[in-house]
Write an enzyme that holds these catalytic residues in place. Structure first.
Site, PDB file in Angstrom:
ATOM      1  CG  ASP A  53      -0.998  -5.914   0.409  1.00 41.82           C
ATOM      2  OD1 ASP A  53      -2.145  -5.994  -0.062  1.00 41.82           O
ATOM      3  OD2 ASP A  53      -0.492  -4.848   0.794  1.00 41.82           O
TER       4      ASP A  53
ATOM      5  CE1 TYR B 211      -8.902   3.535   9.078  1.00 39.99           C
ATOM      6  CE2 TYR B 211      -9.129   5.858   9.645  1.00 39.99           C
ATOM      7  CZ  TYR B 211      -8.332   4.780   9.312  1.00 39.99           C
ATOM      8  OH  TYR B 211      -6.972   4.941   9.227  1.00 39.99           O
TER       9      TYR B 211
ATOM     10  CG  ASN C 144      -6.909   0.504  -1.496  1.00 40.79           C
ATOM     11  OD1 ASN C 144      -7.517   0.815  -2.530  1.00 40.79           O
ATOM     12  ND2 ASN C 144      -6.511   1.413  -0.620  1.00 40.79           N
TER      13      ASN C 144
ATOM     14  CB  SER D 272      -5.660   6.986  12.370  1.00 43.38           C
ATOM     15  OG  SER D 272      -6.203   8.189  11.898  1.00 43.38           O
ATOM     16  CB  ALA D 273      -4.609  12.025  14.154  1.00 41.90           C
ATOM     17  CB  THR D 274      -9.272   9.147  12.799  1.00 41.74           C
ATOM     18  OG1 THR D 274     -10.649   9.399  12.646  1.00 41.74           O
ATOM     19  CG2 THR D 274      -9.050   7.678  12.946  1.00 41.74           C
TER      20      THR D 274
ATOM     21  CG  ASN E 138     -12.348   9.031   0.144  1.00 45.99           C
ATOM     22  OD1 ASN E 138     -13.444   9.305  -0.328  1.00 45.99           O
ATOM     23  ND2 ASN E 138     -11.930   7.785   0.319  1.00 45.99           N
TER      24      ASN E 138
ATOM     25  CE  LYS F 130      -6.330   2.112  11.290  1.00 48.49           C
ATOM     26  NZ  LYS F 130      -5.309   1.148  10.891  1.00 48.49           N
TER      27      LYS F 130
ATOM     28  CG  LEU G 267      -6.281  18.851   0.286  1.00 48.70           C
ATOM     29  CD1 LEU G 267      -7.491  19.461  -0.429  1.00 48.70           C
ATOM     30  CD2 LEU G 267      -5.792  19.786   1.396  1.00 48.70           C
TER      31      LEU G 267
ATOM     32  N   GLY H 177       0.814  -1.217   0.000  1.00 53.18           N
ATOM     33  CA  GLY H 177       0.000   0.000   0.000  1.00 53.18           C
ATOM     34  C   GLY H 177       0.845   1.263   0.000  1.00 53.18           C
TER      35      GLY H 177
ATOM     36  CG  ASP I  35     -14.034  17.189   6.960  1.00 55.54           C
ATOM     37  OD1 ASP I  35     -13.757  15.984   7.131  1.00 55.54           O
ATOM     38  OD2 ASP I  35     -13.782  17.805   5.907  1.00 55.54           O
TER      39      ASP I  35
HETATM   40  P1  NAD Z   1      -3.438   1.443   1.661  1.00 58.54           P
HETATM   41  O1  NAD Z   1      -4.852   1.077   1.408  1.00 58.54           O
HETATM   42  O2  NAD Z   1      -2.646   2.066   0.577  1.00 58.54           O
HETATM   43  O3  NAD Z   1      -2.631   0.180   2.208  1.00 58.54           O
HETATM   44  C1  NAD Z   1      -3.241  -0.862   2.929  1.00 58.54           C
HETATM   45  C2  NAD Z   1      -2.766  -2.179   2.341  1.00 58.54           C
HETATM   46  O4  NAD Z   1      -3.378  -3.254   3.073  1.00 58.54           O
HETATM   47  C3  NAD Z   1      -3.156  -2.367   0.879  1.00 58.54           C
HETATM   48  O5  NAD Z   1      -2.033  -2.808   0.157  1.00 58.54           O
HETATM   49  C4  NAD Z   1      -4.260  -3.427   0.900  1.00 58.54           C
HETATM   50  O6  NAD Z   1      -4.264  -4.202  -0.267  1.00 58.54           O
HETATM   51  C5  NAD Z   1      -3.892  -4.218   2.138  1.00 58.54           C
HETATM   52  N1  NAD Z   1      -5.001  -4.896   2.816  1.00 58.54           N
HETATM   53  C6  NAD Z   1      -6.217  -4.390   3.144  1.00 58.54           C
HETATM   54  N2  NAD Z   1      -6.946  -5.314   3.821  1.00 58.54           N
HETATM   55  C7  NAD Z   1      -6.157  -6.415   3.905  1.00 58.54           C
HETATM   56  C8  NAD Z   1      -6.321  -7.700   4.498  1.00 58.54           C
HETATM   57  N3  NAD Z   1      -7.464  -8.036   5.120  1.00 58.54           N
HETATM   58  N4  NAD Z   1      -5.313  -8.590   4.416  1.00 58.54           N
HETATM   59  C9  NAD Z   1      -4.152  -8.272   3.777  1.00 58.54           C
HETATM   60  N5  NAD Z   1      -3.938  -7.075   3.204  1.00 58.54           N
HETATM   61  C10 NAD Z   1      -4.924  -6.167   3.279  1.00 58.54           C
HETATM   62  O7  NAD Z   1      -3.426   2.402   2.965  1.00 58.54           O
HETATM   63  P2  NAD Z   1      -2.257   3.287   3.571  1.00 58.54           P
HETATM   64  O8  NAD Z   1      -2.591   4.712   3.337  1.00 58.54           O
HETATM   65  O9  NAD Z   1      -0.945   2.776   3.141  1.00 58.54           O
HETATM   66  O10 NAD Z   1      -2.493   3.019   5.112  1.00 58.54           O
HETATM   67  C11 NAD Z   1      -1.781   2.008   5.810  1.00 58.54           C
HETATM   68  C12 NAD Z   1      -2.284   1.943   7.240  1.00 58.54           C
HETATM   69  O11 NAD Z   1      -2.126   3.224   7.851  1.00 58.54           O
HETATM   70  C13 NAD Z   1      -3.760   1.589   7.362  1.00 58.54           C
HETATM   71  O12 NAD Z   1      -3.921   0.733   8.458  1.00 58.54           O
HETATM   72  C14 NAD Z   1      -4.422   2.933   7.606  1.00 58.54           C
HETATM   73  O13 NAD Z   1      -5.617   2.792   8.339  1.00 58.54           O
HETATM   74  C15 NAD Z   1      -3.356   3.646   8.423  1.00 58.54           C
HETATM   75  N6  NAD Z   1      -3.457   5.113   8.316  1.00 58.54           N
HETATM   76  C16 NAD Z   1      -3.438   5.704   7.098  1.00 58.54           C
HETATM   77  C17 NAD Z   1      -3.584   7.090   7.004  1.00 58.54           C
HETATM   78  C18 NAD Z   1      -3.594   7.775   5.653  1.00 58.54           C
HETATM   79  O14 NAD Z   1      -4.033   8.922   5.581  1.00 58.54           O
HETATM   80  N7  NAD Z   1      -3.105   7.158   4.584  1.00 58.54           N
HETATM   81  C19 NAD Z   1      -3.734   7.866   8.162  1.00 58.54           C
HETATM   82  C20 NAD Z   1      -3.717   7.219   9.394  1.00 58.54           C
HETATM   83  C21 NAD Z   1      -3.579   5.835   9.462  1.00 58.54           C
HETATM   84  N1  UFG Z   2     -10.589  18.605   1.736  1.00 55.62           N
HETATM   85  C1  UFG Z   2     -11.169  19.419   0.794  1.00 55.62           C
HETATM   86  N2  UFG Z   2     -11.476  18.869  -0.419  1.00 55.62           N
HETATM   87  C2  UFG Z   2     -11.234  17.573  -0.730  1.00 55.62           C
HETATM   88  C3  UFG Z   2     -10.638  16.736   0.256  1.00 55.62           C
HETATM   89  C4  UFG Z   2     -10.334  17.288   1.481  1.00 55.62           C
HETATM   90  O1  UFG Z   2     -11.400  20.601   1.035  1.00 55.62           O
HETATM   91  O2  UFG Z   2     -11.552  17.130  -1.840  1.00 55.62           O
HETATM   92  C5  UFG Z   2     -10.229  19.187   3.041  1.00 55.62           C
HETATM   93  C6  UFG Z   2     -10.961  18.557   4.221  1.00 55.62           C
HETATM   94  O3  UFG Z   2     -12.197  19.170   4.429  1.00 55.62           O
HETATM   95  C7  UFG Z   2      -9.956  18.766   5.363  1.00 55.62           C
HETATM   96  C8  UFG Z   2      -8.597  18.689   4.645  1.00 55.62           C
HETATM   97  O4  UFG Z   2      -8.856  18.930   3.276  1.00 55.62           O
HETATM   98  O5  UFG Z   2     -10.093  20.078   5.877  1.00 55.62           O
HETATM   99  C9  UFG Z   2      -7.926  17.332   4.791  1.00 55.62           C
HETATM  100  O6  UFG Z   2      -8.825  16.314   4.375  1.00 55.62           O
HETATM  101  P1  UFG Z   2      -8.347  14.802   4.135  1.00 55.62           P
HETATM  102  O7  UFG Z   2      -9.543  14.044   3.657  1.00 55.62           O
HETATM  103  O8  UFG Z   2      -7.132  14.778   3.283  1.00 55.62           O
HETATM  104  O9  UFG Z   2      -7.888  14.335   5.588  1.00 55.62           O
HETATM  105  P2  UFG Z   2      -8.705  14.212   6.949  1.00 55.62           P
HETATM  106  O10 UFG Z   2      -7.955  15.009   7.967  1.00 55.62           O
HETATM  107  O11 UFG Z   2     -10.130  14.504   6.773  1.00 55.62           O
HETATM  108  O12 UFG Z   2      -8.590  12.655   7.260  1.00 55.62           O
HETATM  109  C10 UFG Z   2      -7.350  11.967   7.110  1.00 55.62           C
HETATM  110  C11 UFG Z   2      -7.635  10.508   6.781  1.00 55.62           C
HETATM  111  C12 UFG Z   2      -8.280   9.829   7.945  1.00 55.62           C
HETATM  112  C13 UFG Z   2      -7.416   9.989   9.161  1.00 55.62           C
HETATM  113  C14 UFG Z   2      -7.167  11.452   9.430  1.00 55.62           C
HETATM  114  C15 UFG Z   2      -6.214  11.629  10.598  1.00 55.62           C
HETATM  115  O13 UFG Z   2      -8.500  10.421   5.675  1.00 55.62           O
HETATM  116  O14 UFG Z   2      -8.381   8.456   7.681  1.00 55.62           O
HETATM  117  O15 UFG Z   2      -6.582  12.057   8.276  1.00 55.62           O
HETATM  118  O16 UFG Z   2      -5.078  10.859  10.398  1.00 55.62           O
HETATM  119  F1  UFG Z   2      -8.048   9.441  10.209  1.00 55.62           F
END
Ligand code: NAD
Ligand code: UFG
Length: 344
Positions: A30, A147, A34, A123-125, A196, A151, A198, A9, A301
């Site tokens: 993996d 989600y 995704n 996640s900070a979420t 989804n 976490k 930004l 990922g 948000d």
């Molecule tokens: P991603 O979707 O790019 O990577 C996740 C990977 O896990 C993918 O390769 C997918 O194929 C694999 N996967 C999903 N379900 C699986 C399963 N059941 N078994 C085996 N493989 C599986 O996501 P990412 O952005 O690289 O995020 C990685 C981790 O970090 C996630 O746990 C996500 O929740 C966490 N995280 C991401 C963000 C972000 O903004 N990207 C923020 C906070 C936390």
């Molecule tokens: N935004 C827009 N337009 C878009 C997308 C986002 O204006 O098309 C804005 C949002 O309203 C927000 C900022 O850009 O103000 C950031 O949005 P993101 O969707 O990029 O990020 P979030 O902070 O909403 O959420 C992300 C991940 C969550 C995670 C969180 C904290 O999507 O999974 O960061 O780690 F939990």
């Protein structure tokens, strides 16, 4: 050997590069639900090293046991899971299944194989709507969607596992907003469907795949009225994982060093940037304007969110180094060289 679930990922592929460059051997587990196997081909191209790839699902305990045994794993970094907030509201069972059940099966398999070190992607979420800023690790936990709750549940499971056996080494990393790409331009974020988040959305507008960005809300109590987040370069984030592994490895259980045995650490820069700040930085990186329009707030948000990164520095000796300009420059290098992501 480091076993990286979800290693194909976005974040996982960047950690694989840093692990291989640091001399670790790596096995990726993996299901590619995704991600693309091409990401791992590119990881090997960047590093000039091979890694082992096992296609499998984290909800399959037997497959995990076989893979862990085959790979002679010492430690696990667990990225695998689903991450789209909106989708988690419409498909909560799917999220609890992949994220919570997947982690349970992984912990069971680790127990069978006597593997006692894990770094987990939280996640900070989990903090929900901030009651104080910057957000410290002891901020109350109040996730607002399935989600985020998945976490939070996993964090609680990990804390219980640690209470049951303090010789286990756990690091829970709470990421703020990971963006950017490796500076080779070979790997980066490749969302399926409409992004989804930004920065991937801006990147697709910049490269001409989408017409314009919607700014979700320009009535927030922030300096320019748009939402503020703590964007962190994915390579800084990856280095934070290496530091976490190094600290876990050095925990001295003989000295009863229990405060370090289950660490929970924010990975952020400590700096907030607004949506307009990000757009302007991206325009500078790509050399042309990014069309946008104001739109109503996105449901769920929050106005402002940024980390207190001091504990990460204290406990991991880690601090983010890369600026918003570097995040946008590297995102653009990846997006402009791979306009359709990993698809040829
Ligand atoms: P991603 O979707 O790019 O990577 C996740 C990977 O896990 C993918 O390769 C997918 O194929 C694999 N996967 C999903 N379900 C699986 C399963 N059941 N078994 C085996 N493989 C599986 O996501 P990412 O952005 O690289 O995020 C990685 C981790 O970090 C996630 O746990 C996500 O929740 C966490 N995280 C991401 C963000 C972000 O903004 N990207 C923020 C906070 C936390
Ligand atoms: N935004 C827009 N337009 C878009 C997308 C986002 O204006 O098309 C804005 C949002 O309203 C927000 C900022 O850009 O103000 C950031 O949005 P993101 O969707 O990029 O990020 P979030 O902070 O909403 O959420 C992300 C991940 C969550 C995670 C969180 C904290 O999507 O999974 O960061 O780690 F939990």
């Amino acid at each position: 050997m480091i076993f990286v679930t979800g290693g194909a990922g976005y974040i996982g592929s960047h950690i694989c590069v840093e692990l291989l460059n640091a001399g670790y051997d790596v096995t990726v587990f993996d299901n590619f639900s995704n991600s693309s196997p091409e990401a791992l081909v590119r990881v090997q191209q960047i590093t000039g090293r091979n890694l082992q790839v096992i296609r499998g699902d984290c909800r399959d305990r037997d497959a995990l046991i076989t893979a862990l045994q085959q790979s002679q794993t010492n430690a696990v970094i667990h990225f695998a899971g689903l991450k789209a907030v909106g989708e988690s509201v419409s498909k909560p069972l799917n999220y609890y299944d992949h994220n919570v059940v997947g982690t349970l099966r992984l912990l069971e398999a680790m127990q069978v194989c006597h593997i006692r070190t894990i770094v987990f992607s939280s996640s900070a979420t989990v903090y929900g709507d901030p009651v104080h800023l910057p957000i410290t690790e002891d901020h109350p936990l109040s996730p607002t969607n399935p989600y985020g709750r998945s976490k939070w549940m996993i964090e609680e499971i990990l804390r219980d596992v640690y209470r049951s056996d303090p010789s286990i080494r756990i690091c829970i990393l709470r990421y703020f907003n990971p963006v950017g790409a490796h500076d080779s331009g070979l790997i980066g974020e490749d969302p399926q469907g409409i992004p989804n988040n930004l920065v991937p959305f801006i990147a697709q507008v910049a490269v001409g795949r989408r017409e314009r960005l919607n700014i979700w809300g320009n009535d927030y109590p922030t300096p320019d009225r748009t939402g503020v987040r703590d964007y962190i370069h994915v390579v800084d984030l990856a280095i934070g994982h290496l530091q976490a592994l190094a600290v876990l490895k050095n925990i001295d259980h003989e000295r009863n060093d229990q405060s370090f045995g289950c660490m929970t650490v924010n990975l952020g820069t400590g700096q907030g940037h607004s949506v307009l700040d990000v757009i302007h930085a991206y325009e500078k990186a790509c050399g042309h304007s990014i069309p946008y329009q104001m739109a109503p707030r996105r449901s769920g948000d929050i106005a402002v969110c940024y980390a207190d990164p001091q504990f990460a520095y204290k406990i991991l000796g880690w601090k983010a180094q890369l600026s918003l300009e570097a995040m946008c420059r590297d995102s653009w290098r990846w997006q402009s060289r791979n306009p359709n992501g990993y698809q040829k």
